[in-house]
Design an enzyme around this catalytic site. Structure first.
Site, PDB file in Angstrom:
ATOM      1  CE  LYS A 169      14.516   2.608   3.369  1.00 57.13           C
ATOM      2  NZ  LYS A 169      15.421   2.431   4.514  1.00 57.13           N
ATOM      3  CD  GLN A 217      15.141   2.660   8.055  1.00 55.38           C
ATOM      4  OE1 GLN A 217      15.064   1.943   7.062  1.00 55.38           O
ATOM      5  NE2 GLN A 217      15.549   3.909   7.978  1.00 55.38           N
ATOM      6  CG  ASP A 271      20.649  -1.005   4.238  1.00 58.32           C
ATOM      7  OD1 ASP A 271      20.340  -0.036   3.526  1.00 58.32           O
ATOM      8  OD2 ASP A 271      20.132  -1.254   5.339  1.00 58.32           O
TER       9      ASP A 271
END
Ligand code: GUN
Length: 309
Positions: free
Chosen positions: A54, A98, A121
């Site tokens: 990422k 995460q 997200d």
């Protein structure tokens, strides 16, 4: 029949170059450089690889990226304070915590603390709600990537029967909403579904997101279906691998098991899917490649939405 392989790389590359163009225009027209902060807790090896990808891709596309790494024993209040700090920073457009998080952390409370406008997200209840209302929102990256693969491979969605196996908050549920918003007829199956093959066989589009290696087999797949494999599992048993792969592919897989101790396998038995389906996304090389591209797209979308652009 041998299925057409729907590779993720070409599509991910197109999306990334479109995002890079958008980033250039944001700089030229508004003097903005989008910023993404990824928060990682502890030493989960898979998370470390994902976060590395990422951050690297952000840099390639012109996003200011930052990696905040906290100790595995961080307290709930310290993690919430980290999120509060990022919510307050004007140079941070996107925040991603995460998953998985260690057991002392209440993951829902952390995800709900993220400013919905920065929730790249798409896991915050506000974004989940907006998606189900069909409003503009930040959409979870993996299911959004599946839609991009289908559309950019000219696979019709409207009016088709889409069957999703798996009901997670990260993939199954948002996948159902996205397909519904595209006018598919949607069925969600899960571990308690009775006579799963009788339902999955009806699918024009079958999305497997269960988390069990090679679970979807020929008996689950209707002739000519499009099969999208969202699973990522490690397989180290060579006998099991032999059930999944044709001989030429098996050679590569055996090497991987020898070198790394495992090979990556989706939730679909690829050998059987290739024989029955019309279209099939491979693992690796399919949906997984889209996830990071969609995160980049979401970061730019967050930068735009926060400024009413
Ligand atoms: N861990 C595995 N997939 C994901 C994802 O899409 N988002 C986050 N935050 N963590 C993950």
């Amino acid at each position: 029949m041998t299925a057409r392989i729907l590779g993720g790389k070409i599509i991910a590359d197109s999306i990334k170059s479109e995002v890079a163009e958008d980033i250039k225009s944001l700089a030229a027209l508004h003097g903005i450089k989008p910023g993404l902060t990824v928060v990682r807790v502890g030493e989960d090896p898979a998370s470390s690889v994902y976060v590395g990808n990422k951050v690297k891709t952000s840099a390639e596309l012109g996003i200011n990226s930052e990696h905040v790494h906290l100790d595995a024993d961080v307290s709930q209040s310290e993690l919430l304070a980290t999120v509060d700090g990022l919510n307050a920073r004007d140079d941070v457009d996107g925040i991603l915590v995460q998953l998985p998080l260690p057991p002392q952390i209440d993951a829902s409370a952390v995800l709900e603390r993220i400013d919905p406008q920065k929730d790249v997200d798409g896991f915050h209840p506000v974004n989940v709600g907006r998606l189900s209302l069909g409003e503009r929102s930040l959409v979870p990256c993996t299911p959004a990537g599946v839609i991009e693969i289908l559309k950019r491979s000219d696979i019709a969605i409207a009016g088709k029967h889409a069957v999703i196996v798996g009901r997670s908050n990260i993939v199954g549920k948002p996948m159902a909403m996205l397909l519904l918003n595209e006018n598919a007829t949607v069925t969600i199956c899960h571990s308690r579904t009775a006579d799963l093959p009788s339902i999955t066989k009806q699918a024009d589009i079958l999305v497997a997101a269960i988390g069990r290696a090679g679970f979807i087999r020929a008996e689950h797949i209707g002739e000519g279906a499009t099969v999208v494999d969202v699973g990522i599992n490690n397989v180290s048993d060579t006998d099991f691998a032999a059930e999944l792969f044709a001989p030429e592919e098996m050679e590569k897989r055996l090497k991987a098991i020898e070198n790394r101790g495992f090979t990556l396998v989706g939730d679909v038995n690829p050998k059987e899917a290739m024989e029955r389906a019309a279209n099939f996304t491979p693992v690796p090389g399919g949906v997984g490649l889209l996830t990071v591209a969609m995160l980049m797209k979401n970061t730019v979308e967050a930068a735009n939405m926060r400024r009413n652009l």
